[in-house]
Motif scaffolding. Structure first.
Motif, PDB file in Angstrom:
ATOM      1  N   VAL A  87      12.560 -13.940  22.757  1.00 20.72           N
ATOM      2  CA  VAL A  87      12.787 -13.850  21.303  1.00 20.72           C
ATOM      3  C   VAL A  87      13.701 -14.951  20.762  1.00 20.72           C
ATOM      4  CG1 VAL A  87      12.309 -11.376  21.260  1.00 20.72           C
ATOM      5  CG2 VAL A  87      14.683 -12.170  21.448  1.00 20.72           C
ATOM      6  N   THR A  88      14.477 -15.620  21.625  1.00 22.51           N
ATOM      7  CA  THR A  88      15.381 -16.674  21.132  1.00 22.51           C
ATOM      8  C   THR A  88      15.022 -18.045  21.682  1.00 22.51           C
ATOM      9  OG1 THR A  88      16.959 -16.513  22.961  1.00 22.51           O
ATOM     10  CG2 THR A  88      17.329 -15.037  21.075  1.00 22.51           C
ATOM     11  N   GLY A  89      14.277 -18.081  22.777  1.00 21.97           N
ATOM     12  CA  GLY A  89      14.027 -19.347  23.460  1.00 21.97           C
ATOM     13  C   GLY A  89      15.197 -19.797  24.315  1.00 21.97           C
ATOM     14  N   ASP A  90      16.254 -18.994  24.388  1.00 23.94           N
ATOM     15  CA  ASP A  90      17.474 -19.402  25.086  1.00 23.94           C
ATOM     16  C   ASP A  90      17.609 -18.724  26.450  1.00 23.94           C
ATOM     17  OD1 ASP A  90      18.231 -20.936  22.877  1.00 23.94           O
ATOM     18  OD2 ASP A  90      19.298 -19.246  21.954  1.00 23.94           O
ATOM     19  N   ALA A  91      18.206 -19.449  27.392  1.00 26.91           N
ATOM     20  CA  ALA A  91      18.563 -18.885  28.697  1.00 26.91           C
ATOM     21  C   ALA A  91      19.971 -18.314  28.591  1.00 26.91           C
ATOM     22  CB  ALA A  91      18.517 -19.976  29.757  1.00 26.91           C
ATOM     23  N   VAL A  92      20.106 -17.007  28.847  1.00 31.21           N
ATOM     24  CA  VAL A  92      21.449 -16.424  28.921  1.00 31.21           C
ATOM     25  C   VAL A  92      21.672 -15.923  30.340  1.00 31.21           C
ATOM     26  CG1 VAL A  92      21.407 -15.753  26.491  1.00 31.21           C
ATOM     27  CG2 VAL A  92      20.816 -14.051  28.251  1.00 31.21           C
ATOM     28  N   GLU A  93      22.938 -15.723  30.694  1.00 34.30           N
ATOM     29  CA  GLU A  93      23.251 -15.220  32.030  1.00 34.30           C
ATOM     30  C   GLU A  93      23.062 -13.702  32.089  1.00 34.30           C
ATOM     31  OE1 GLU A  93      27.572 -16.721  31.356  1.00 34.30           O
ATOM     32  OE2 GLU A  93      27.688 -15.163  32.898  1.00 34.30           O
ATOM     33  N   GLY A  94      23.011 -13.185  33.306  1.00 34.62           N
ATOM     34  CA  GLY A  94      22.757 -11.754  33.483  1.00 34.62           C
ATOM     35  C   GLY A  94      23.745 -10.869  32.747  1.00 34.62           C
ATOM     36  N   ALA A  95      25.029 -11.249  32.773  1.00 30.55           N
ATOM     37  CA  ALA A  95      26.046 -10.436  32.103  1.00 30.55           C
ATOM     38  C   ALA A  95      25.751 -10.270  30.619  1.00 30.55           C
ATOM     39  CB  ALA A  95      27.433 -11.061  32.286  1.00 30.55           C
ATOM     40  N   ALA A  96      25.141 -11.304  30.034  1.00 25.85           N
ATOM     41  CA  ALA A  96      24.867 -11.288  28.595  1.00 25.85           C
ATOM     42  C   ALA A  96      23.692 -10.385  28.246  1.00 25.85           C
ATOM     43  CB  ALA A  96      24.576 -12.706  28.115  1.00 25.85           C
ATOM     44  N   ALA A  97      22.883 -10.053  29.243  1.00 29.01           N
ATOM     45  CA  ALA A  97      21.621  -9.346  28.994  1.00 29.01           C
ATOM     46  C   ALA A  97      21.719  -7.843  29.214  1.00 29.01           C
ATOM     47  CB  ALA A  97      20.527  -9.927  29.892  1.00 29.01           C
ATOM     48  N   VAL A  98      22.866  -7.337  29.630  1.00 28.11           N
ATOM     49  CA  VAL A  98      22.921  -5.928  30.036  1.00 28.11           C
ATOM     50  C   VAL A  98      22.682  -4.964  28.869  1.00 28.11           C
ATOM     51  CG1 VAL A  98      24.302  -6.261  32.135  1.00 28.11           C
ATOM     52  CG2 VAL A  98      25.477  -5.900  29.936  1.00 28.11           C
ATOM     53  N   GLY A  99      23.112  -5.335  27.660  1.00 25.97           N
ATOM     54  CA  GLY A  99      22.908  -4.457  26.500  1.00 25.97           C
ATOM     55  C   GLY A  99      21.437  -4.343  26.140  1.00 25.97           C
ATOM     56  N   VAL A 100      20.784  -5.493  26.032  1.00 25.12           N
ATOM     57  CA  VAL A 100      19.347  -5.496  25.757  1.00 25.12           C
ATOM     58  C   VAL A 100      18.615  -4.786  26.893  1.00 25.12           C
ATOM     59  CG1 VAL A 100      17.325  -6.996  25.511  1.00 25.12           C
ATOM     60  CG2 VAL A 100      19.466  -7.560  24.317  1.00 25.12           C
ATOM     61  N   ALA A 101      19.054  -5.003  28.118  1.00 29.24           N
ATOM     62  CA  ALA A 101      18.441  -4.340  29.276  1.00 29.24           C
ATOM     63  C   ALA A 101      18.518  -2.824  29.141  1.00 29.24           C
ATOM     64  CB  ALA A 101      19.136  -4.800  30.561  1.00 29.24           C
ATOM     65  N   ASP A 150      39.600  -0.240  43.687  1.00 28.45           N
ATOM     66  CA  ASP A 150      38.858  -1.425  44.132  1.00 28.45           C
ATOM     67  C   ASP A 150      37.416  -1.056  44.447  1.00 28.45           C
ATOM     68  OD1 ASP A 150      40.581  -3.579  44.010  1.00 28.45           O
ATOM     69  OD2 ASP A 150      41.519  -3.111  45.939  1.00 28.45           O
ATOM     70  N   VAL A 151      36.513  -2.000  44.242  1.00 28.00           N
ATOM     71  CA  VAL A 151      35.137  -1.852  44.710  1.00 28.00           C
ATOM     72  C   VAL A 151      34.800  -3.095  45.520  1.00 28.00           C
ATOM     73  CG1 VAL A 151      34.396  -0.463  42.735  1.00 28.00           C
ATOM     74  CG2 VAL A 151      34.164  -2.945  42.647  1.00 28.00           C
ATOM     75  N   THR A 152      33.789  -2.988  46.370  1.00 26.28           N
ATOM     76  CA  THR A 152      33.329  -4.154  47.122  1.00 26.28           C
ATOM     77  C   THR A 152      32.572  -5.073  46.180  1.00 26.28           C
ATOM     78  OG1 THR A 152      33.054  -2.692  48.993  1.00 26.28           O
ATOM     79  CG2 THR A 152      32.025  -4.872  49.158  1.00 26.28           C
ATOM     80  N   GLU A 153      32.890  -6.359  46.200  1.00 25.51           N
ATOM     81  CA  GLU A 153      32.148  -7.314  45.369  1.00 25.51           C
ATOM     82  C   GLU A 153      30.790  -7.587  45.995  1.00 25.51           C
ATOM     83  OE1 GLU A 153      35.576 -10.232  44.134  1.00 25.51           O
ATOM     84  OE2 GLU A 153      33.707 -10.975  43.265  1.00 25.51           O
ATOM     85  N   LEU A 154      29.738  -7.499  45.188  1.00 25.60           N
ATOM     86  CA  LEU A 154      28.382  -7.733  45.661  1.00 25.60           C
ATOM     87  C   LEU A 154      27.727  -8.813  44.813  1.00 25.60           C
ATOM     88  CD1 LEU A 154      27.351  -3.960  45.861  1.00 25.60           C
ATOM     89  CD2 LEU A 154      27.906  -5.449  47.797  1.00 25.60           C
ATOM     90  N   ALA A 155      26.782  -9.536  45.423  1.00 24.56           N
ATOM     91  CA  ALA A 155      26.037 -10.523  44.645  1.00 24.56           C
ATOM     92  C   ALA A 155      25.213  -9.796  43.589  1.00 24.56           C
ATOM     93  CB  ALA A 155      25.118 -11.320  45.572  1.00 24.56           C
ATOM     94  N   THR A 156      25.180 -10.325  42.374  1.00 24.52           N
ATOM     95  CA  THR A 156      24.413  -9.720  41.290  1.00 24.52           C
ATOM     96  C   THR A 156      24.018 -10.795  40.290  1.00 24.52           C
ATOM     97  OG1 THR A 156      24.555  -8.251  39.350  1.00 24.52           O
ATOM     98  CG2 THR A 156      26.634  -9.105  40.208  1.00 24.52           C
ATOM     99  N   LEU A 157      22.918 -10.551  39.578  1.00 24.37           N
ATOM    100  CA  LEU A 157      22.527 -11.442  38.485  1.00 24.37           C
ATOM    101  C   LEU A 157      23.618 -11.513  37.430  1.00 24.37           C
ATOM    102  CD1 LEU A 157      18.812 -10.639  37.585  1.00 24.37           C
ATOM    103  CD2 LEU A 157      19.778 -12.854  38.257  1.00 24.37           C
ATOM    104  N   ALA A 158      24.365 -10.415  37.284  1.00 26.19           N
ATOM    105  CA  ALA A 158      25.443 -10.354  36.298  1.00 26.19           C
ATOM    106  C   ALA A 158      26.759 -10.769  36.956  1.00 26.19           C
ATOM    107  CB  ALA A 158      25.534  -8.949  35.706  1.00 26.19           C
ATOM    108  N   ASP A 159      26.776 -11.979  37.555  1.00 22.35           N
ATOM    109  CA  ASP A 159      27.959 -12.363  38.346  1.00 22.35           C
ATOM    110  C   ASP A 159      29.235 -12.419  37.488  1.00 22.35           C
ATOM    111  OD1 ASP A 159      26.067 -14.896  37.897  1.00 22.35           O
ATOM    112  OD2 ASP A 159      28.146 -15.520  37.653  1.00 22.35           O
ATOM    113  N   SER A 160      29.124 -12.656  36.200  1.00 19.15           N
ATOM    114  CA  SER A 160      30.334 -12.669  35.359  1.00 19.15           C
ATOM    115  C   SER A 160      30.946 -11.277  35.197  1.00 19.15           C
ATOM    116  CB  SER A 160      30.025 -13.242  33.980  1.00 19.15           C
ATOM    117  OG  SER A 160      29.835 -14.633  34.055  1.00 19.15           O
ATOM    118  N   LEU A 161      30.212 -10.240  35.628  1.00 22.49           N
ATOM    119  CA  LEU A 161      30.767  -8.880  35.546  1.00 22.49           C
ATOM    120  C   LEU A 161      31.349  -8.432  36.883  1.00 22.49           C
ATOM    121  CD1 LEU A 161      28.065  -7.056  33.364  1.00 22.49           C
ATOM    122  CD2 LEU A 161      30.057  -8.405  32.657  1.00 22.49           C
ATOM    123  N   GLY A 162      31.403  -9.334  37.879  1.00 24.93           N
ATOM    124  CA  GLY A 162      31.953  -8.981  39.186  1.00 24.93           C
ATOM    125  C   GLY A 162      33.469  -9.029  39.191  1.00 24.93           C
TER     126      GLY A 162
END
Ligand SMILES: *Cc1c(COP(=O)(O)O)cnc(C)c1O
Length: 317
Positions: A268-282, A217-229
């Motif tokens: 590059v796309t004009g689209d808003a994606v959530e934090g979880a979606a951006a981790v690879g590009v990040a 288990d880990v402690t859940e923390l607020a993050t931009l990538a909330d779908s990865l919590g």
């Protein structure tokens, strides 16, 4: 001993869900040489989770579908299951922790599911699922389930159809259903491809578990990538082993790095994606992975609240 998901399971899932989920496009990143963006955030319900949920629902007998499906979810799986159940003519109950953003809760209600908000963690929401199962409903969990993993694996088949032998695939990683499915498909068909799981620094349960050598288990923390919590489940049956055996590496991203990834994708796309979606590009932008050949980043979802995305764009997060 539980058999793991195979390529044949994933190919079966692809046939089962054909026409029920979108085949999403791959875009050449116009600013980063060698980077391809798999735009899965364009999926119906806004995330890849529709693949696994649809495969799981369509794998049920009509008697089981009649009993209704139930899950606990940080949002996108609940939304996907609600949609998949309604499309198949069944009923869905979704149990969420109070940490799930309100836009995601409302989206699930709009899809016709009953939402129950329970406690401050995934574990507390899970207790409500157990009560519904005791009353006869069928659980479809967000990641640790063979039909869910096989459904997510269809994304791996699509990646290979567009880029036959990529040097590297960057996979957002939480409970590991996406990573297990995609890695199973790609390892079978393109064994040389490097498979990288990417999570956030704040509360990465699979990374902590892989380091410990067992689910922790880990402690859940607020993050931009909330779908990865959320945790991977101390009784994890499938995804922990799959991630341990199939991923070459797991990388963790800071909040600033994730925000930079979201801004790049928007540029590059004009689209808003959530934090979880951006981790690879990040990870590419931060120099945490090196592009040595065609590299595919899975942009996994778009379910971000508009005010939060505006703050990211403005550089205030
Ligand atoms: C669920 C989710 C993930 C992580 O998937 P797992 O199968 O839990 O590893 C990544 N991105 C988005 C947008 C998600 O909804």
């Amino acid at each position: 001993m539980i058999a793991s998901v195979t390529l044949a399971d994933i190919q079966g899932a692809e046939r089962r869900i054909a026409g029920k989920v979108l085949r999403t496009p791959t875009l050449v990143d116009p600013q980063i040489a060698g980077l391809f963006l798999k735009q899965e955030y364009r999926q119906t319900t806004g995330a890849f989770k529709l693949r696994g949920a649809t495969n799981a629902v369509l794998s049920l007998s009509s008697a089981d579908l009649g009993r209704g499906v139930v899950t606990a979810s940080t949002g996108n799986h609940g939304r996907a299951l609600a949609h998949a159940a309604r499309a198949a003519g069944g009923r869905a109950v979704v149990c969420l922790s109070a940490l799930v953003p309100s836009n995601k809760v409302q989206a699930i209600r709009d899809l016709g599911a009953e939402v129950r908000i329970i406690g401050q963690s995934q574990d507390e929401a899970m207790l409500e699922v157990a009560r519904a199962v005791a009353q006869g409903m069928i659980e479809v969990p967000p990641f640790d389930h063979p039909a869910v993993i096989a459904g997510q694996g269809t994304l791996g088949l699509e990646i290979l159809a567009d880029s036959p032998a990529p040097a590297m695939v960057l996979i957002p990683l939480s409970g590991g259903g996406l990573a297990a499915g995609v890695a199973t498909a790609i390892r079978a068909l393109s064994p040389q491809t490097r498979l990288i799981g990417i999570s956030m620094e704040r509360g990465a349960a699979m990374d902590a578990s892989l380091r410990a050598g067992r689910p922790v288990d880990v402690t859940e923390l607020a993050t931009l990538a909330d779908s990865l919590g959320g945790g991977i489940g101390l009784q994890n049956r499938l995804t922990f082993n799959a991630c341990r055996d199939l991923l070459d590496e797991v990388i963790l991203m800071s909040e600033d790095e994730i925000a930079a990834g979201m801004r790049h994708i928007h540029a590059v796309t004009g689209d808003a994606v959530e934090g979880a979606a951006a981790v690879g590009v990040a990870a590419v932008l931060a120099g945490k992975v090196q592009i040595t050949g065609p590299t595919v980043a899975i942009l996994s979802g778009r379910n971000v609240a508009a005010p939060r995305f505006a703050e990211v764009l403005a550089g205030r997060l």
